[in-house]
Design an enzyme around this catalytic site. Structure first.
Site, PDB file in Angstrom:
ATOM      1  N   LYS A  12       3.079   1.783  10.819  1.00 13.22           N
ATOM      2  CA  LYS A  12       3.143   3.044  10.084  1.00 13.22           C
ATOM      3  C   LYS A  12       2.638   4.202  10.930  1.00 13.22           C
ATOM      4  O   LYS A  12       3.173   5.309  10.871  1.00 13.22           O
ATOM      5  CB  LYS A  12       2.332   2.924   8.793  1.00 13.22           C
ATOM      6  CG  LYS A  12       2.942   1.971   7.774  1.00 13.22           C
ATOM      7  CD  LYS A  12       2.067   1.814   6.546  1.00 13.22           C
ATOM      8  CE  LYS A  12       2.675   0.829   5.567  1.00 13.22           C
ATOM      9  NZ  LYS A  12       1.805   0.583   4.400  1.00 13.22           N
ATOM     10  N   ARG A  37       5.553 -13.386   9.614  1.00 10.19           N
ATOM     11  CA  ARG A  37       6.167 -12.098   9.323  1.00 10.19           C
ATOM     12  C   ARG A  37       7.474 -11.940  10.089  1.00 10.19           C
ATOM     13  O   ARG A  37       7.710 -12.615  11.095  1.00 10.19           O
ATOM     14  CB  ARG A  37       5.220 -10.954   9.656  1.00 10.19           C
ATOM     15  CG  ARG A  37       4.933 -10.757  11.133  1.00 10.19           C
ATOM     16  CD  ARG A  37       3.904  -9.666  11.359  1.00 10.19           C
ATOM     17  NE  ARG A  37       4.309  -8.425  10.716  1.00 10.19           N
ATOM     18  CZ  ARG A  37       3.508  -7.374  10.574  1.00 10.19           C
ATOM     19  NH1 ARG A  37       2.258  -7.441  10.999  1.00 10.19           N
ATOM     20  NH2 ARG A  37       3.941  -6.268  10.012  1.00 10.19           N
ATOM     21  N   GLU A  54       0.867  -1.180   0.000  1.00  9.26           N
ATOM     22  CA  GLU A  54       0.000   0.000   0.000  1.00  9.26           C
ATOM     23  C   GLU A  54       0.908   1.237   0.000  1.00  9.26           C
ATOM     24  O   GLU A  54       1.776   1.357   0.860  1.00  9.26           O
ATOM     25  CB  GLU A  54      -0.884   0.012   1.242  1.00  9.26           C
ATOM     26  CG  GLU A  54      -1.872  -1.131   1.330  1.00  9.26           C
ATOM     27  CD  GLU A  54      -2.686  -1.049   2.610  1.00  9.26           C
ATOM     28  OE1 GLU A  54      -3.451  -0.074   2.768  1.00  9.26           O
ATOM     29  OE2 GLU A  54      -2.538  -1.941   3.463  1.00  9.26           O
TER      30      GLU A  54
END
Length: 842
Positions: free
Chosen positions: A514, A504, A279
């Site tokens: 973020k 992850r 994104e």
């Protein structure tokens, strides 16, 4: 919240509002880099006295941004065309959509190549003004395109190449303004006439695909890898063994509609196709390096291809810098995308499929509030679930309301499109999740063409399907989403990729949220997104961490379904191991003390030859001056001798690295105010026998005006962990309380040997050679040459007995006409410390 506008920007925003922009768009424009150009254009067009509507204003903003090279007369011509309603879409201005990227015939390009006066008719034709076409005319133009000798090679591949042919046809002059769906249908019709039905063609293609799989016995490198691809110690390990080695083969993902797999294999030829779908709403971090290595590496290992696809469906959070830096990061890590695509490439197709979903009775419009939707799903207390009041409304009503959403008749939050899934399912992603919502902010690529945008849950699986992804690889937090992913593909009867999830990467001491990173930056706890204390990829790059070391680190961890918190020491050791054999060694004195050597004349100067790397003679040698005055580091001297200190002290004799003879302490001076040692006098043991072996050795740099030695370093930046705890992300919003106040130490006035200039020159030269190799590879493959993604951080070296350093981007390097480097202002960043042996003496 963004900071308040200054009085100047408030006045500018008010001006843009008078020109017709909404308050929000006017404010955003005033803050933007385009503001000066936009102000000049709006003023010259007198828009503050004759305002446009907001959508027209957005087109003028696009003109101000992309038409900077046009003459003032040409710009005003385009503004008038917008005012008259001749130009209605962003594609007509500069052609931002993928279908128009290569067209030369848009308003900006047409006027840039036209000598005044402008022919209105020719301009309108070039820009698709008032374009119409009958079905018969469309069929004729498609047949003419397919019959063209220049397209013969593409067309003769038959149904397997229809997507490429259709895409190329959309860029031709005759077909560029045709509705994409109408063009697709016309091409399929022409193909059926030429090659028979698609079903018959796929039978033959399946046999070819099976043969291709048999021939691909030994996995080899992808043709899309960059020349400067990373070289891990065992780069194929994570693909040859473990979780990734057990993934399905192309064609092994079952389909509810088997014919979809036949079409898929016909298109891919049985190759692996993956994608990296970030994104563009933030900077990539260390965790993304694993996703990049897994997706690009898996395709590369299996001789397949990997897309870079921007998931740009939320214009409220997207900025151009994120797009730019994502591509730069991918290329910096050594990978070149097979294609660069955007979810927004498919906005029309996605909308059409949403309409189809409504018609199938599997989606409905709803004006439920966020609180009502939460209550339907059981609320915070996880109570009983119930259906929305809108779930069973007539299909015709949902179709009409969805069309009204598209037409801009609803404000954000007033109406959404929800998928009709299974409210009784135990999986929350099946509880009638949202497919489309209204957003008021214009999109960076489509402008104001759309005011509704698909959600990730609706977009992601369909874009995977459009791009024929064979392996949709993502992290384990998306395990639950797999059910909805497969449900939607089956509901729309499209090809269904197989989503597979791996654990992850989370690094000890690193923040990857973020939102939390943004707060660190905006509240100035760090200097920016590339602050070397962060673990964003731009920060690691600036700190001098080699990209190959990052790939080696990821490869060494392997890939499994388990998420883990990896110790920062393991990452540092991988970086250190890479630097150990790839960087030259220089003498750097961080906190210098002057040492005068008694027994040597004032003009004494010899040149000492030494290896750049004692373990790798191929790096070459360098000559450095040795004189009566040298500088040593304050850590290498103690004013009081002790049994556990083997460097310079009263009564001690120590060796100077690479110098002919040792030195013995005689006396020292201190500053009367601070008490710090300012000068040491030693005796140079010129007559010492070769058998004399000092217990300690220290590094040094000599003072020599003739050699311009030493070189003073403007700043040396020493970094330690930004957070005190191992997992600051687990602290919630209290992570700021965990900041380490001593994470940055700046040393002024360090001294380094003059060979640093040769290291700078050779490092930058090698970086330029890599750029040329990448350009040559691109020319060979017929692709766009990737830009240089390296900076001054490529200048890396080991400071003897200190640490590994690189040049920071704040450095100023002066290059002479002959290509040599001999001056500038050096700013050094600590990359990582040296490995200290457990039994090492002080």
């Amino acid at each position: 919240m963004p900071p308040a506008l200054s009085p100047e920007l408030e006045e500018l925003a008010a001006f843009f509002q008078r020109c017709g922009l909404t308050e929000q768009r006017a404010t955003e424009t005033a803050r933007s880099k385009t503001a000066p150009a936009a102000r000049d254009l709006f003023s010259s067009a007198n828009l503050d006295n004759a305002p446009l509507d907001d959508k027209q204003g957005a087109l003028v903003l696009q003109l101000a941004k992309d038409g900077a090279k046009l003459s003032p007369e040409a710009k005003l011509y385009v503004v008038n065309a917008i005012r008259e309603g001749r130009l209605l879409k962003s594609d007509q201005i500069t052609g931002k959509s993928r279908a128009t990227l290569s067209r030369a015939r848009t308003a900006v390009k047409y006027l840039g190549a036209t000598v005044p006066p402008v022919d209105d008719t020719a301009f309108d034709q070039a820009c698709g003004v008032g374009f119409t076409i009958t079905p018969a005319e469309l069929d004729d133009r498609v047949r003419a395109y397919l019959d063209s000798p220049s397209n013969a090679d593409q067309v003769k591949t038959g149904w397997t190449g229809i997507s490429r042919v259709t895409g190329a046809a959309r860029q031709s002059d005759a077909l560029q303004w045709v509705n994409p769906l109408e063009l697709k249908a016309a091409v399929e019709k022409a193909y059926t006439e030429r090659f028979g039905s698609k079903e018959e063609a796929t039978k033959k293609a399946k046999a070819q695909a099976e043969q291709a799989k048999k021939e691909a016995k030994a996995p080899k490198a992808s043709t899309s890898a960059a020349v400067a691809a990373p070289a891990a110690e065992s780069p194929d390990d994570m693909f040859a063994t473990g979780w990734l080695s057990r993934l399905h083969k192309p064609g092994g993902n079952e389909q509810k509609y088997p014919e979809r797999m036949k079409e898929h294999l016909a298109w891919t030829g049985g190759k692996v196709f993956t994608r990296f779908p970030p994104e563009p709403n933030g900077f990539l971090h260390i965790g993304h390096s694993k996703a990049i290595a897994v997706n690009f590496g898996y395709a590369k290992y299996h001789k397949g291809h990997c897309y870079l696809r921007y998931d740009d469906t939320n214009p409220e959070a997207e900025e151009q810098i994120y797009f730019d830096k994502i591509l730069e990061n991918v290329r910096w890590l050594g990978y070149e995308p097979y294609q660069i695509t955007h979810s927004s490439d498919h906005f029309q197709e996605l909308y059409d499929l949403a309409v189809l979903l409504i018609k199938k009775g599997l989606a409905y419009t709803s004006n439920d509030t966020a609180e009502e939707i939460s209550a339907q799903r059981g609320g915070k207390d996880h109570g009983p679930r119930h259906e929305s009041k809108d779930r069973n409304k007539p299909i015709e009503q949902s179709l009409a309301e969805f069309a009204d959403m598209k037409a801009g008749k609803y404000e954000p939050g007033q109406m959404v499109l929800r998928m009709k899934q299974d409210m009784e399912s135990s999986n929350p992603t099946m509880w009638d999740i949202i497919a489309y919502r209204v957003l008021s902010k214009p999109h960076h690529r489509t402008g104001t063409e759309w005011c509704i945008y698909p959600t990730y849950d609706f977009t992601h699986c369909l874009c995977d399907s459009f791009e024929n992804i064979s392996h949709s690889l993502c992290t384990t937090e998306f395990i639950g989403a797999r059910t909805a992913y497969e449900w939607l593909c089956d509901a729309l009867e499209v090809y269904k990729p197989r989503q597979s999830e791996y654990g992850r990467l989370t690094l000890e001491g690193a923040i990857t949220s973020k939102r939390k990173l943004l707060k660190l930056v905006t509240e100035k706890h760090v200097s920016g997104w590339d602050d070397p204390r962060l673990h964003t990829l731009v920060a690691l790059k600036r700190r001098g961490v080699p990209p190959a070391a990052i790939i080696s680190f990821v490869s060494g961890l392997g890939v499994s379904v388990s998420a883990s918190l990896v110790q920062i020491s393991r990452f540092d050791q991988t970086v250190r191991s890479h630097l150990e054999m790839t960087t030259p060694r220089l003498s750097l004195v961080l906190r210098p003390i002057k040492v005068t050597l008694e027994g040597l004349p004032d003009d004494y100067c010899i040149e000492v030859e030494k290896l750049y790397h004692p373990k790798d003679p191929s790096m070459g040698t360098v000559k450095v001056p040795f004189t009566r005055e040298v500088y040593i580091d304050e850590d290498d001297f103690r004013a009081e001798a002790s049994k556990d200190f083997f460097r310079l002290a009263p009564g001690a004799t120590v060796g100077l690295l690479n110098a002919p003879k040792p030195i013995t302490y005689l006396s020292h001076e201190t500053d009367p105010t601070t008490g710090k040692v300012t000068h040491i006098v030693c005796r140079y043991e010129a007559d010492a026998p070769a058998s004399l072996k000092p217990k300690g050795w220290i590094h040094w740099v000599a003072k020599s005006a003739a050699h311009k030695s030493p070189v003073e370093v403007h700043e040396t930046r020493l970094f330690s962990r930004l957070f005190k705890s191992d997992n600051p992300g687990a602290l919630g919003d209290k992570y700021l309380e965990d900041l380490n106040p001593d994470s940055l130490s700046v040393v002024k006035g360090a001294l380094i040997e003059t060979a640093v200039w040769d290291v700078v020159k050779s490092s930058l030269r090698r970086a330029k050679e890599v750029v040329e190799l990448r350009k040559a590879e691109a020319a060979k493959n017929g692709t766009e040459a990737p830009p240089n993604v390296e900076g001054l951080e490529v200048v890396r070296f080991q400071a003897n007995r200190v640490a590994y350093f690189c040049l920071d981007s704040d450095s100023k390097v002066e290059e002479n006409e002959d290509g040599s480097v001999g001056g500038g202002e050096l700013v050094l960043n600590l990359i990582t410390s040296l490995k200290e042996d457990k039994g090492k003496k002080a």
